[in-house]
Design a protein around this motif. Structure first.
Motif, PDB file in Angstrom:
ATOM      1  N   ASN A 259       0.806  -1.154  -0.063  1.00  0.00           N
ATOM      2  CA  ASN A 259       0.153   0.078  -0.144  1.00  0.00           C
ATOM      3  C   ASN A 259       0.954   1.337   0.065  1.00  0.00           C
ATOM      4  O   ASN A 259       0.525   2.328  -0.552  1.00  0.00           O
ATOM      5  CB  ASN A 259      -0.873  -0.064   1.239  1.00  0.00           C
ATOM      6  N   ALA A 260       2.042   1.169   0.501  1.00  0.00           N
ATOM      7  CA  ALA A 260       2.848   2.442   0.533  1.00  0.00           C
ATOM      8  C   ALA A 260       3.838   2.370  -0.559  1.00  0.00           C
ATOM      9  O   ALA A 260       4.109   3.478  -0.655  1.00  0.00           O
ATOM     10  CB  ALA A 260       3.727   2.288   2.119  1.00  0.00           C
ATOM     11  N   THR A 261       4.186   1.447  -1.150  1.00  0.00           N
ATOM     12  CA  THR A 261       5.301   1.386  -2.180  1.00  0.00           C
ATOM     13  C   THR A 261       4.652   1.069  -3.657  1.00  0.00           C
ATOM     14  O   THR A 261       5.342   1.521  -4.547  1.00  0.00           O
ATOM     15  CB  THR A 261       6.301   0.510  -1.752  1.00  0.00           C
ATOM     16  N   TYR A 262       3.551   0.472  -3.807  1.00  0.00           N
ATOM     17  CA  TYR A 262       3.046   0.123  -5.057  1.00  0.00           C
ATOM     18  C   TYR A 262       2.084   1.216  -5.831  1.00  0.00           C
ATOM     19  O   TYR A 262       1.283   1.629  -5.075  1.00  0.00           O
ATOM     20  CB  TYR A 262       2.074  -1.232  -5.224  1.00  0.00           C
ATOM     21  N   LYS A 263       2.515   1.631  -6.786  1.00  0.00           N
ATOM     22  CA  LYS A 263       1.444   2.949  -7.259  1.00  0.00           C
ATOM     23  C   LYS A 263       0.213   2.396  -7.764  1.00  0.00           C
ATOM     24  O   LYS A 263       0.105   1.465  -8.530  1.00  0.00           O
ATOM     25  CB  LYS A 263       2.275   3.416  -8.543  1.00  0.00           C
ATOM     26  N   GLU A 264      -0.753   3.066  -7.394  1.00  0.00           N
ATOM     27  CA  GLU A 264      -2.128   2.903  -7.510  1.00  0.00           C
ATOM     28  C   GLU A 264      -2.505   1.466  -7.316  1.00  0.00           C
ATOM     29  O   GLU A 264      -3.286   1.001  -8.258  1.00  0.00           O
ATOM     30  CB  GLU A 264      -2.535   3.464  -8.988  1.00  0.00           C
ATOM     31  N   ILE A 265      -1.866   0.838  -6.234  1.00  0.00           N
ATOM     32  CA  ILE A 265      -2.227  -0.745  -6.123  1.00  0.00           C
ATOM     33  C   ILE A 265      -3.718  -0.946  -5.916  1.00  0.00           C
ATOM     34  O   ILE A 265      -3.883  -2.127  -6.157  1.00  0.00           O
ATOM     35  CB  ILE A 265      -1.476  -1.147  -4.809  1.00  0.00           C
ATOM     36  N   ARG A 266      -4.565  -0.108  -5.545  1.00  0.00           N
ATOM     37  CA  ARG A 266      -6.038  -0.102  -5.059  1.00  0.00           C
ATOM     38  C   ARG A 266      -6.706  -0.669  -6.479  1.00  0.00           C
ATOM     39  O   ARG A 266      -7.340  -1.422  -6.536  1.00  0.00           O
ATOM     40  CB  ARG A 266      -6.779   1.056  -4.355  1.00  0.00           C
ATOM     41  N   SER A 267      -6.245  -0.114  -7.463  1.00  0.00           N
ATOM     42  CA  SER A 267      -7.144  -0.054  -8.694  1.00  0.00           C
ATOM     43  C   SER A 267      -6.295  -1.112  -9.618  1.00  0.00           C
ATOM     44  O   SER A 267      -6.455  -1.636 -10.816  1.00  0.00           O
ATOM     45  CB  SER A 267      -7.515   0.911  -9.259  1.00  0.00           C
ATOM     46  N   ASN A 268      -5.046  -1.613  -9.205  1.00  0.00           N
ATOM     47  CA  ASN A 268      -3.878  -2.294 -10.083  1.00  0.00           C
ATOM     48  C   ASN A 268      -3.526  -3.555  -9.346  1.00  0.00           C
ATOM     49  O   ASN A 268      -2.413  -3.826  -9.851  1.00  0.00           O
ATOM     50  CB  ASN A 268      -2.703  -1.189 -10.363  1.00  0.00           C
ATOM     51  N   ASN A 269      -4.341  -4.245  -8.523  1.00  0.00           N
ATOM     52  CA  ASN A 269      -3.688  -5.285  -7.940  1.00  0.00           C
ATOM     53  C   ASN A 269      -4.144  -6.584  -8.877  1.00  0.00           C
ATOM     54  O   ASN A 269      -3.551  -7.720  -8.376  1.00  0.00           O
ATOM     55  CB  ASN A 269      -4.698  -5.366  -6.478  1.00  0.00           C
ATOM     56  N   THR A 270      -5.094  -6.497  -9.723  1.00  0.00           N
ATOM     57  CA  THR A 270      -5.337  -7.780 -10.485  1.00  0.00           C
ATOM     58  C   THR A 270      -4.469  -7.958 -11.828  1.00  0.00           C
ATOM     59  O   THR A 270      -4.634  -6.911 -12.494  1.00  0.00           O
ATOM     60  CB  THR A 270      -6.849  -7.910 -11.072  1.00  0.00           C
ATOM     61  N   LEU A 271      -3.803  -9.090 -11.974  1.00  0.00           N
ATOM     62  CA  LEU A 271      -3.026  -9.261 -12.845  1.00  0.00           C
ATOM     63  C   LEU A 271      -3.659  -9.679 -14.172  1.00  0.00           C
ATOM     64  O   LEU A 271      -4.803 -10.144 -14.079  1.00  0.00           O
ATOM     65  CB  LEU A 271      -1.859 -10.412 -12.585  1.00  0.00           C
ATOM     66  N   PRO A 272      -3.122  -9.705 -15.551  1.00  0.00           N
ATOM     67  CA  PRO A 272      -3.633 -10.320 -16.645  1.00  0.00           C
ATOM     68  C   PRO A 272      -4.164 -11.638 -16.609  1.00  0.00           C
ATOM     69  O   PRO A 272      -5.259 -11.897 -17.067  1.00  0.00           O
ATOM     70  CB  PRO A 272      -2.848  -9.904 -17.677  1.00  0.00           C
ATOM     71  N   THR A 273      -3.599 -12.380 -15.675  1.00  0.00           N
ATOM     72  CA  THR A 273      -3.911 -13.602 -15.445  1.00  0.00           C
ATOM     73  C   THR A 273      -5.066 -13.721 -14.508  1.00  0.00           C
ATOM     74  O   THR A 273      -5.513 -15.089 -14.550  1.00  0.00           O
ATOM     75  CB  THR A 273      -2.890 -14.460 -14.844  1.00  0.00           C
ATOM     76  N   GLY A 274      -5.591 -12.729 -13.923  1.00  0.00           N
ATOM     77  CA  GLY A 274      -6.562 -12.813 -13.130  1.00  0.00           C
ATOM     78  C   GLY A 274      -6.020 -13.093 -11.728  1.00  0.00           C
ATOM     79  O   GLY A 274      -7.071 -13.070 -10.772  1.00  0.00           O
ATOM     80  N   GLU A 275      -4.771 -13.417 -11.210  1.00  0.00           N
ATOM     81  CA  GLU A 275      -4.263 -13.485  -9.926  1.00  0.00           C
ATOM     82  C   GLU A 275      -3.977 -12.279  -9.574  1.00  0.00           C
ATOM     83  O   GLU A 275      -4.101 -11.258 -10.464  1.00  0.00           O
ATOM     84  CB  GLU A 275      -3.056 -14.324 -10.163  1.00  0.00           C
ATOM     85  N   GLU A 276      -3.541 -12.162  -8.304  1.00  0.00           N
ATOM     86  CA  GLU A 276      -3.427 -10.926  -7.498  1.00  0.00           C
ATOM     87  C   GLU A 276      -1.809 -10.535  -7.131  1.00  0.00           C
ATOM     88  O   GLU A 276      -1.150 -11.301  -7.132  1.00  0.00           O
ATOM     89  CB  GLU A 276      -4.412 -10.715  -6.205  1.00  0.00           C
ATOM     90  N   VAL A 277      -1.438  -9.334  -7.020  1.00  0.00           N
ATOM     91  CA  VAL A 277      -0.214  -8.811  -6.869  1.00  0.00           C
ATOM     92  C   VAL A 277      -0.020  -9.101  -5.447  1.00  0.00           C
ATOM     93  O   VAL A 277       0.953  -9.668  -5.000  1.00  0.00           O
ATOM     94  CB  VAL A 277       0.018  -7.340  -7.288  1.00  0.00           C
ATOM     95  N   VAL A 278      -0.882  -8.558  -4.555  1.00  0.00           N
ATOM     96  CA  VAL A 278      -0.859  -8.812  -3.116  1.00  0.00           C
ATOM     97  C   VAL A 278      -2.042  -9.833  -2.947  1.00  0.00           C
ATOM     98  O   VAL A 278      -3.215  -9.540  -2.904  1.00  0.00           O
ATOM     99  CB  VAL A 278      -1.289  -7.540  -2.329  1.00  0.00           C
ATOM    100  N   SER A 279      -1.492 -11.088  -2.623  1.00  0.00           N
ATOM    101  CA  SER A 279      -2.414 -12.234  -2.452  1.00  0.00           C
ATOM    102  C   SER A 279      -2.463 -12.757  -1.162  1.00  0.00           C
ATOM    103  O   SER A 279      -1.431 -12.568  -0.351  1.00  0.00           O
ATOM    104  CB  SER A 279      -2.285 -12.997  -3.602  1.00  0.00           C
ATOM    105  N   PHE A 280      -3.435 -13.580  -0.936  1.00  0.00           N
ATOM    106  CA  PHE A 280      -3.054 -14.426   0.357  1.00  0.00           C
ATOM    107  C   PHE A 280      -3.686 -15.885   0.168  1.00  0.00           C
ATOM    108  O   PHE A 280      -4.993 -16.045  -0.270  1.00  0.00           O
ATOM    109  CB  PHE A 280      -4.162 -13.900   1.433  1.00  0.00           C
TER     110      PHE A 280
END
Length: 490
Positions: free
Chosen positions: A244-265
């Motif tokens: 949240n502090a270092t990834y630019k616009e992660i709120r709207s940019n968390n989903t990869l083209p593959t459908g997986e998430e950048v910040v995942s659990f």
């Protein structure tokens, strides 16, 4: 006799089949469905048996009572055999024989299995045939043509049923000491999480992640350069705060083209596998278990463990438990099976129900480290039900008066607070932030950011260094962990 046989087929086969179908609607009643089902079946069986008992029929004792006693005997006998073979595990294939042998109750058995109420596959037919027999007996004894019942026959019939029920009950009680009743998996994160992580989601505009006062000194501008993050449940708030502090616009940019998430659990077990397979760049959690290290070696991967914070490994009990402190040797004796009653460690006369965690989970790995050369006793199990299947897994903590569990302090007090449990001191030292930071608390572990050495993503190493720097450590502290403060990792 032929007419009696026809009525018996109706009362002992077709009527149970009809009631089983009718009971499907009753089982759907939330919380009260199963007891209402058993009660309804019992009352109707009593009425039906009483009515059937009024009719004149076979003149002999065996001709009159054996047809109505045999279904109850078959039910209890098959259940006893099933319990002996399966050792009380309702997921064993032997119970398939039981279900199909009592085919009039197939609708009930099928729906009960889907709902995870496996005990009803026995309770419903047992209740029906028992109360049918009781109603029949009560009515038949009032007729003028009642048969003579020898005391020996009565004692033998009741004795056989009681003996078989005793076998069933003994096995069930013995199993309950080691295997808890069914649960239905975790409630959050598609079954992966025991805690609602939504308040920490980077995509949640109202998340409660701690934030820096200004822009971070390290940042990643493009999604393709963002390290993919995953890890343990207890670590999720930490790496979500980093992203949240270092990834630019992660709120709207968390989903990869593959459908997986950048910040995942996906929890500790799957997240580590994803790290080794190359799907994840940084895994967050405790030190890897021996089997996880072996997995990495088998894939030709060298792990790099970067400490980013500290945390206490804590033990907890029910709030009503008078025990406030346990020493390390007492805990080792409890979890090795040498001590099994709270009275042996200053508590009340009560069996200790010592819960463990699944193999390769972060807390279980640390517990194995805590035990050292002392072997852990077999873990308590629970039946996990779903979609008609039943499996055995390591039991999740249940806060009974005699329970003992362990976890990481932040997860217990921050992410998943429970006012009805209390942390016990270890070797006389309370797991307070001050005692953890000073090193006074006897069992402090590191929280790691784990990577593989051959990862070529250029942003990974700078991000690791940033995590250990003042901004990363500030977020660590504000999340609820203890920062490194420049101290060497264990």
């Amino acid at each position: 006799m032929k007419k009696d046989a026809g009525f018996l087929i109706i009362y002992l086969i077709f009527m149970p089949l009809f009631l089983s179908l009718l009971g499907i609607a009753v089982l759907a009643i939330e919380n009260y469905g199963p007891p209402i089902m058993v009660l309804t079946i019992s009352i109707l069986a009593l009425i039906i048996g009483y009515r059937f008992g009024k009719r004149p029929r076979a003149a002999s004792f065996y001709g009159r009572y054996l047809p109505v006693f045999a279904p109850l005997l078959l039910t209890v006998l098959l259940a006893a055999i099933g319990m002996i073979i399966s050792k009380g595990f309702f997921g064993h294939q032997v119970w398939g024989i039981f279900v199909f042998a009592l085919f009039p109750f197939l609708p009930n058995s099928f729906i009960s299995a889907l709902m995870g109420e496996f005990i009803l596959t026995f309770a419903v037919p047992f209740s029906y045939y028992l109360f049918f027999l009781i109603g029949f007996f009560a009515s038949e004894r009032k007729t003028q043509k009642k048969v003579i019942i020898k005391k020996g026959n009565l004692i033998a019939g009741v004795g056989i049923i009681v003996l078989l029920l005793a076998v069933i009950g003994t096995i069930y009680i013995e199993r309950s000491k080691h295997v808890l009743p069914p649960s239905y998996g975790f409630d959050y994160g598609n079954g992966f999480s025991s805690v609602d992580l939504e308040p920490y989601y980077v995509t949640n505009p109202n998340n409660k992640l701690p934030k820096l006062e200004g822009p971070a000194s390290f940042s990643v501008e493009t999604q393709s350069e963002m390290p993919i993050l995953d890890g343990a449940e207890a670590a999720y708030p930490v790496y979500a705060a980093f992203a949240n502090a270092t990834y630019k616009e992660i709120r709207s940019n968390n989903t990869l083209p593959t459908g997986e998430e950048v910040v995942s659990f996906t929890n500790t077990l799957y997240a580590f596998e994803r790290l080794v397979s190359g799907e994840v760049d940084i895994f967050f959690g405790a030190q890897p278990s021996a089997s996880q290290q072996s997995l990495a070696e088998s894939k030709g991967k060298e792990l790099v463990l970067t400490p980013i914070g500290k945390e206490a490994f804590v033990f907890f009990v029910n709030e009503k438990n008078p025990v406030d402190n346990l020493n390390s040797e007492e805990i080792k004796s409890i979890y090795s099976g040498k001590i099994n009653n709270w009275s042996e460690v200053g508590g009340k006369e009560n069996r200790i129900m010592a819960f463990q965690r699944p193999a390769d989970s972060g807390s279980q790995t640390i517990m194995e480290k805590f035990m050292g050369d002392t072997p852990l006793m077999p873990a308590l199990k629970e039946e996990v039900a779903g979609m008609g299947d039943l499996m055995e897994e390591v039991a999740s903590y249940r806060n009974y008066n005699n329970s003992l569990g362990y976890s990481f302090r932040f997860f217990t007090t921050g992410m998943n607070p429970n006012a009805k449990i209390k942390l016990v001191s270890l070797d006389g030292v309370e797991p307070s932030p001050e005692n953890i930071e000073s090193g006074k608390y006897p069992f402090v572990v590191n929280l790691y950011a784990i990577t593989v050495k051959d990862n070529r993503k250029k942003s990974v190493q700078p991000m690791l260094e940033w995590m250990q720097g003042p901004e990363g450590q500030k977020l660590i502290e504000e999340v609820g962990y203890i920062p490194l403060k420049g101290e060497a990792a264990n």
